[in-house]
Design a protein around this motif. Structure first.
Motif, mmCIF file in Angstrom:
data_model
loop_
_atom_site.group_PDB
_atom_site.id
_atom_site.type_symbol
_atom_site.label_atom_id
_atom_site.label_comp_id
_atom_site.label_asym_id
_atom_site.label_seq_id
_atom_site.Cartn_x
_atom_site.Cartn_y
_atom_site.Cartn_z
ATOM 1 N N THR A 97 0.832 -1.200 0.000
ATOM 2 C CA THR A 97 0.000 0.000 0.000
ATOM 3 C C THR A 97 0.869 1.254 0.000
ATOM 4 O OG1 THR A 97 -1.746 -1.170 1.183
ATOM 5 C CG2 THR A 97 -1.843 1.218 1.218
ATOM 6 N N PHE A 98 1.879 1.281 0.870
ATOM 7 C CA PHE A 98 2.746 2.452 0.931
ATOM 8 C C PHE A 98 3.478 2.656 -0.388
ATOM 9 C CE2 PHE A 98 6.729 4.656 1.679
ATOM 10 C CZ PHE A 98 6.264 5.804 2.280
ATOM 11 N N GLU A 99 3.942 1.588 -0.985
ATOM 12 C CA GLU A 99 4.694 1.694 -2.232
ATOM 13 C C GLU A 99 3.874 2.380 -3.316
ATOM 14 O OE1 GLU A 99 6.756 1.048 -5.776
ATOM 15 O OE2 GLU A 99 4.884 0.032 -5.452
ATOM 16 N N SER A 100 2.576 2.142 -3.319
ATOM 17 C CA SER A 100 1.744 2.753 -4.352
ATOM 18 C C SER A 100 1.203 4.135 -3.956
ATOM 19 C CB SER A 100 0.587 1.827 -4.733
ATOM 20 O OG SER A 100 -0.281 1.646 -3.642
ATOM 21 N N ARG A 101 0.918 4.356 -2.671
ATOM 22 C CA ARG A 101 0.288 5.620 -2.268
ATOM 23 C C ARG A 101 1.226 6.613 -1.604
ATOM 24 N NH1 ARG A 101 -5.266 4.442 0.755
ATOM 25 N NH2 ARG A 101 -3.803 4.502 2.482
ATOM 26 N N LYS A 102 2.228 6.136 -0.894
ATOM 27 C CA LYS A 102 3.196 6.967 -0.161
ATOM 28 C C LYS A 102 2.552 7.852 0.915
ATOM 29 C CE LYS A 102 6.717 5.890 -3.016
ATOM 30 N NZ LYS A 102 6.195 4.840 -3.854
ATOM 31 N N GLU A 103 1.474 7.371 1.498
ATOM 32 C CA GLU A 103 0.773 8.136 2.537
ATOM 33 C C GLU A 103 1.437 7.943 3.902
ATOM 34 O OE1 GLU A 103 -1.816 10.269 2.284
ATOM 35 O OE2 GLU A 103 -1.724 10.034 0.114
ATOM 36 N N PRO A 104 1.519 8.990 4.704
ATOM 37 C CA PRO A 104 2.094 8.863 6.041
ATOM 38 C C PRO A 104 1.423 7.780 6.893
ATOM 39 C CG PRO A 104 1.932 11.165 5.463
ATOM 40 C CD PRO A 104 1.206 10.385 4.380
ATOM 41 N N LYS A 105 0.123 7.635 6.809
ATOM 42 C CA LYS A 105 -0.587 6.615 7.601
ATOM 43 C C LYS A 105 -0.142 5.219 7.196
ATOM 44 C CE LYS A 105 -3.974 4.761 10.131
ATOM 45 N NZ LYS A 105 -3.673 3.355 10.227
ATOM 46 N N ASP A 106 0.122 4.990 5.923
ATOM 47 C CA ASP A 106 0.575 3.675 5.474
ATOM 48 C C ASP A 106 1.966 3.361 6.038
ATOM 49 O OD1 ASP A 106 -1.780 3.413 3.954
ATOM 50 O OD2 ASP A 106 -0.845 4.406 2.237
ATOM 51 N N ALA A 107 2.832 4.354 6.080
ATOM 52 C CA ALA A 107 4.159 4.170 6.672
ATOM 53 C C ALA A 107 4.024 3.907 8.170
ATOM 54 C CB ALA A 107 5.025 5.400 6.425
ATOM 55 N N TYR A 108 3.139 4.642 8.828
ATOM 56 C CA TYR A 108 2.906 4.422 10.256
ATOM 57 C C TYR A 108 2.410 3.012 10.517
ATOM 58 C CZ TYR A 108 0.477 4.181 14.642
ATOM 59 O OH TYR A 108 0.030 3.750 15.859
ATOM 60 N N ASP A 132 13.713 -2.545 2.033
ATOM 61 C CA ASP A 132 15.073 -2.025 1.999
ATOM 62 C C ASP A 132 15.118 -0.663 1.309
ATOM 63 O OD1 ASP A 132 17.902 -2.235 2.441
ATOM 64 O OD2 ASP A 132 18.111 -2.702 0.312
ATOM 65 N N LYS A 133 14.452 -0.560 0.189
ATOM 66 C CA LYS A 133 14.458 0.673 -0.599
ATOM 67 C C LYS A 133 13.744 1.829 0.106
ATOM 68 C CE LYS A 133 12.320 2.416 -4.829
ATOM 69 N NZ LYS A 133 11.484 2.038 -5.963
ATOM 70 N N LEU A 134 12.617 1.549 0.706
ATOM 71 C CA LEU A 134 11.754 2.613 1.220
ATOM 72 C C LEU A 134 11.881 2.895 2.717
ATOM 73 C CD1 LEU A 134 8.505 1.585 -0.692
ATOM 74 C CD2 LEU A 134 10.075 3.440 -1.295
ATOM 75 N N PHE A 135 12.508 1.978 3.480
ATOM 76 C CA PHE A 135 12.435 2.100 4.933
ATOM 77 C C PHE A 135 13.740 1.936 5.706
ATOM 78 C CE2 PHE A 135 8.173 0.870 3.610
ATOM 79 C CZ PHE A 135 7.373 1.715 4.348
ATOM 80 N N CYS A 136 14.809 1.442 5.119
ATOM 81 C CA CYS A 136 16.012 1.114 5.901
ATOM 82 C C CYS A 136 16.885 2.310 6.274
ATOM 83 C CB CYS A 136 16.850 0.053 5.181
ATOM 84 S SG CYS A 136 16.189 -1.608 5.440
ATOM 85 N N ASP A 137 16.705 3.406 5.640
ATOM 86 C CA ASP A 137 17.480 4.615 5.939
ATOM 87 C C ASP A 137 16.565 5.589 6.679
ATOM 88 O OD1 ASP A 137 18.694 7.161 5.842
ATOM 89 O OD2 ASP A 137 19.627 6.751 3.909
ATOM 90 N N PRO A 138 17.004 6.144 7.805
ATOM 91 C CA PRO A 138 16.146 7.098 8.524
ATOM 92 C C PRO A 138 15.688 8.286 7.670
ATOM 93 C CG PRO A 138 18.042 6.540 9.859
ATOM 94 C CD PRO A 138 18.273 5.922 8.507
ATOM 95 N N LEU A 139 16.458 8.609 6.631
ATOM 96 C CA LEU A 139 16.086 9.711 5.755
ATOM 97 C C LEU A 139 15.236 9.270 4.565
ATOM 98 C CD1 LEU A 139 19.452 11.685 5.766
ATOM 99 C CD2 LEU A 139 17.404 12.091 7.154
ATOM 100 N N ALA A 140 14.979 7.964 4.458
ATOM 101 C CA ALA A 140 14.147 7.444 3.365
ATOM 102 C C ALA A 140 12.701 7.875 3.571
ATOM 103 C CB ALA A 140 14.253 5.924 3.293
ATOM 104 N N ILE A 141 11.951 7.780 2.508
ATOM 105 C CA ILE A 141 10.566 8.259 2.521
ATOM 106 C C ILE A 141 9.705 7.559 3.583
ATOM 107 C CG2 ILE A 141 9.837 6.720 0.652
ATOM 108 C CD1 ILE A 141 8.029 9.042 -0.315
ATOM 109 N N GLY A 142 9.889 6.265 3.789
ATOM 110 C CA GLY A 142 9.054 5.529 4.746
ATOM 111 C C GLY A 142 9.177 6.035 6.169
ATOM 112 N N PRO A 143 10.390 6.007 6.755
ATOM 113 C CA PRO A 143 10.535 6.512 8.122
ATOM 114 C C PRO A 143 10.154 7.989 8.267
ATOM 115 C CG PRO A 143 12.408 5.159 7.547
ATOM 116 C CD PRO A 143 11.609 5.343 6.290
ATOM 117 N N GLN A 144 10.453 8.776 7.246
ATOM 118 C CA GLN A 144 10.106 10.196 7.303
ATOM 119 C C GLN A 144 8.593 10.405 7.323
ATOM 120 O OE1 GLN A 144 12.190 12.973 7.697
ATOM 121 N NE2 GLN A 144 13.567 11.298 8.258
ATOM 122 N N ARG A 145 7.884 9.640 6.511
ATOM 123 C CA ARG A 145 6.416 9.787 6.488
ATOM 124 C C ARG A 145 5.788 9.276 7.775
ATOM 125 N NH1 ARG A 145 4.725 10.402 0.730
ATOM 126 N NH2 ARG A 145 6.119 12.098 0.166
ATOM 127 N N ALA A 146 6.293 8.172 8.311
ATOM 128 C CA ALA A 146 5.764 7.670 9.588
ATOM 129 C C ALA A 146 6.010 8.687 10.694
ATOM 130 C CB ALA A 146 6.410 6.329 9.940
#
Length: 103
Positions: free
Chosen positions: A14-25, A62-76
């Motif tokens: 879901t996050f990969e397609s929408r990039k919404e903060p709630k999905d990362a959370y 790995d691509k979206l969440f493993c780096d603190p500056l990546a989009i996943g952790p930032q959106r969460a």
């Protein structure tokens, strides 16, 4: 095991397609609150890591969440806090949880 995987894989896709903060959370919540911890979840999933869809999910993690500056952790972090220092703490913790899971 399947319920655990579903709880983790659905937010990834879901996050990969929408990039919404709630999905990362949702992903952060699942990993942080897994009843036996990330090491136990990793162990439970070890036998299916070579499956195509699982490999794809791990690559996305790995691509979206493993780096603190990546989009996943930032959106969460943005979903959870408006305070910059707290966002940094959350993003760092989240990236660490994901790194522990995918490594």
């Amino acid at each position: 095991i399947m319920a655990s995987l579903k709880a983790i894989w659905e937010p990834i896709i879901t996050f990969e397609s929408r990039k919404e903060p709630k999905d990362a959370y949702d992903m952060y919540y699942c990993l942080k609150n897994y009843s036996d911890g990330v090491p136990a979840l990793k162990k439970e999933c070890q036998h299916i890591k070579s499956h195509g869809l699982v490999k794809e999910g791990l690559a996305l993690l790995d691509k979206l969440f493993c780096d603190p500056l990546a989009i996943g952790p930032q959106r969460a972090a943005r979903f959870l806090s408006d305070e910059p220092n707290q966002r940094t703490v959350i993003a760092t913790e989240f990236a660490g949880l994901v790194t522990d899971f995918v490594s």
